[in-house]
Write a protein that holds these residues in place. Structure first.
Motif, mmCIF file in Angstrom:
data_model
loop_
_atom_site.group_PDB
_atom_site.id
_atom_site.type_symbol
_atom_site.label_atom_id
_atom_site.label_comp_id
_atom_site.label_asym_id
_atom_site.label_seq_id
_atom_site.Cartn_x
_atom_site.Cartn_y
_atom_site.Cartn_z
ATOM 1 N N VAL A 18 7.195 7.129 -9.141
ATOM 2 C CA VAL A 18 7.601 6.513 -7.870
ATOM 3 C C VAL A 18 8.962 7.001 -7.415
ATOM 4 O O VAL A 18 9.408 6.666 -6.315
ATOM 5 C CB VAL A 18 7.606 4.976 -7.977
ATOM 6 N N GLU A 76 12.724 -2.013 -3.725
ATOM 7 C CA GLU A 76 11.746 -1.459 -2.787
ATOM 8 C C GLU A 76 10.349 -1.439 -3.413
ATOM 9 O O GLU A 76 9.344 -1.706 -2.748
ATOM 10 C CB GLU A 76 12.136 -0.031 -2.394
ATOM 11 N N LEU A 77 10.309 -1.080 -4.685
ATOM 12 C CA LEU A 77 9.044 -0.929 -5.383
ATOM 13 C C LEU A 77 8.292 -2.255 -5.484
ATOM 14 O O LEU A 77 7.055 -2.284 -5.378
ATOM 15 C CB LEU A 77 9.291 -0.351 -6.778
ATOM 16 N N ARG A 84 8.195 -4.550 -3.327
ATOM 17 C CA ARG A 84 7.519 -4.743 -2.030
ATOM 18 C C ARG A 84 6.326 -3.801 -1.887
ATOM 19 O O ARG A 84 5.294 -4.170 -1.322
ATOM 20 C CB ARG A 84 8.524 -4.540 -0.898
ATOM 21 N N GLU A 85 6.447 -2.580 -2.397
ATOM 22 C CA GLU A 85 5.319 -1.651 -2.366
ATOM 23 C C GLU A 85 4.160 -2.173 -3.211
ATOM 24 O O GLU A 85 2.980 -2.013 -2.844
ATOM 25 C CB GLU A 85 5.749 -0.271 -2.875
ATOM 26 N N SER A 97 5.442 7.847 -3.011
ATOM 27 C CA SER A 97 5.183 6.417 -2.854
ATOM 28 C C SER A 97 4.167 5.936 -3.877
ATOM 29 O O SER A 97 3.342 6.704 -4.370
ATOM 30 C CB SER A 97 4.668 6.134 -1.442
ATOM 31 N N ALA A 105 1.700 4.009 -3.196
ATOM 32 C CA ALA A 105 0.382 4.074 -2.565
ATOM 33 C C ALA A 105 -0.277 5.435 -2.783
ATOM 34 O O ALA A 105 -1.474 5.517 -3.061
ATOM 35 C CB ALA A 105 0.495 3.778 -1.073
ATOM 36 N N ASP A 123 2.416 -4.630 -1.190
ATOM 37 C CA ASP A 123 1.694 -3.997 -0.077
ATOM 38 C C ASP A 123 0.361 -3.394 -0.519
ATOM 39 O O ASP A 123 -0.584 -3.342 0.260
ATOM 40 C CB ASP A 123 2.564 -2.907 0.563
#
Length: 430
Positions: free
Chosen positions: A359, A137-138, A140-141, A363, A365, A144
């Motif tokens: 994380v 998942e990270l 992809r973050e 998130s 971000a 992003d």
């Protein structure tokens, strides 16, 4: 096996024109689709154009492949190859916002490593690695928030190969993905799997041109032979190979750099990366005072090695010592660059052992927003050198060596809030 060679003469002029046309095409598209932001876009393009000129000044452009769709060029290690989706999306972000986005992200996937490198910035206390599902998942973050250059490392990723493969495979074309490795346990089959998963390049650590000196520095017998073979293995798999050398500034001399370039040429690497050792991680307790002392590095030699016809057949050489000066890009820790540990701590840079959050708790971000409030833009002074004495003091007072690192979030925020202001380096001035 793909060819790998410098672009020179008439071909270099044609390439520069093609890259300029590509950049103007992206600019035209942005102006067409964002008519209400024309003046702001043009102002940002002026900054981007200046940064591009600074980047290419003194650089040697390397071409990977000769014909067909798989041919590309690399200007420096830390910027995605051209042409690529990663390069174009990076350019679009720069045209759409005044913000300096975290384009360079190093993601550690393990703290385990059979080596004991004296300069290792990743040395820290025992910690549990984040679950692999969160790791995927990270990735992809990271993409992003703007990570166009993704460097997967450790520890040594070779000891957790399936985890490394999963991290590489999680990234799409928005990032140029690299593996930072000693070469430990790498073979042709594993390199092929990584290539298939989407790996672009491999940064292989070799810190001396002599086997005995390198093995002693990393604390592992046979390490030099393993690393040398890893560069050859990456070449056979059509993975762009870089020889990455961490050196005390006192050894970053014309002779010292030339020795590493000769070794890289013999092994078939495309770039030599010369990284000055800084007071971070294990270096604060394992490196000597002379190894950490700042020296006046002759930065002109990097341009000479890249542009002098005598060295045309050698790999290109890159170094933060050349790129991170105030008249170029300065220190981008916490602005264009960030580091995420295997246990999830987010730091401004691998060489700045301050945690701004995990994380596993929030998130990426949201942590980046917090970091940006403390480090709003690149700095003229090096953050790792400026904070080195404070980190060393924290380690000494902790009484457990590097086991106390990274510095916890609240203390880290307190340290960063107390930093004196810094001017903006030339490449980032709007």
């Amino acid at each position: 096996m793909k060819s790998l060679f410098p672009v020179v003469g008439k071909e270099l002029k044609l390439l520069r024109r093609a890259m300029t046309r590509g950049g103007l095409k992206v600019l035209g598209s942005e102006l067409l689709h964002r008519p209400n932001s024309i003046m702001a876009t043009l102002r940002r393009f002026k900054r981007l154009h200046r940064a591009g000129n600074i980047l290419t000044d003194g650089s040697k452009i390397m071409q990977f492949g000769e014909d067909g769709n798989n041919t590309c060029v690399k200007v420096v290690v830390y910027v995605p190859h051209w042409p690529s989706t990663a390069a174009k999306t990076r350019m679009r972000r720069a045209l759409r916002s005044d913000t300096v986005w975290p384009e360079q992200v190093t993601l550690s996937i393990t703290d385990r490593c059979p080596y004991k490198c004296r300069h290792c910035s990743n040395a820290r206390g025992p910690s549990k690695p984040m679950p692999q599902s969160r790791l995927v998942e990270l990735v992809r973050e990271i993409q992003d928030i703007g990570g166009s250059w993704l460097n997967i490392g450790g520890g040594e990723p070779g000891v957790v190969f399936e985890r490394a493969r999963a991290a590489v495979a999680a990234a799409d074309g928005r990032s140029e993905t690299w593996l930072n490795t000693t070469g430990f346990d790498l073979d042709d089959d594993k390199a092929g799997c990584l290539k298939e998963a989407g790996l672009f390049g491999g940064r292989v650590s070799i810190h001396s041109h002599t086997a005995a000196e390198h093995d002693a520095f990393v604390g592992y017998r046979g390490a030099f032979k393993i690393a040398a073979e890893a560069i050859r293995t990456f070449r056979r798999a059509d993975i762009f190979p870089v020889l990455s050398a961490a050196m005390p500034e006192e050894r970053i001399t014309s002779d010292g750099v030339h020795n590493m370039m000769q070794l890289a040429k013999d092994l078939g690497a495309g770039f030599v990366e010369i990284i000055p050792i800084r007071p971070a991680g294990r270096a604060v307790i394992a490196c000597s005072h002379s190894e950490l002392r700042r020296h006046d590095v002759n930065r002109r030699m990097f341009k000479t090695f890249n542009t002098d016809p005598r060295f045309v057949d050698y790999p290109a050489v890159n170094s933060p010592a050349y790129l991170e000066t105030a008249d170029r890009f300065g220190c981008v820790a916490g602005s264009e660059r960030l580091y995420i540990s295997a246990s999830g701590d987010v730091q401004p840079c691998p060489l700045v052992n301050l945690s701004l959050g995990s994380v596993l708790d929030e998130s990426l971000a949201s942590i980046c927003r917090r970091m940006r409030s403390l480090l709003q833009r690149p700095r003229c002074d090096l953050l790792c050198s400026q904070l080195g004495p404070l980190v060393s003091k924290y380690v000494a007072e902790g009484g457990q060596g590097c086991a106390v690192l990274p510095v916890p979030q609240e203390k880290s925020a307190e340290i960063l809030a107390g930093l004196p202001p810094s001017q903006t380096p030339n490449a980032w001035v709007l």
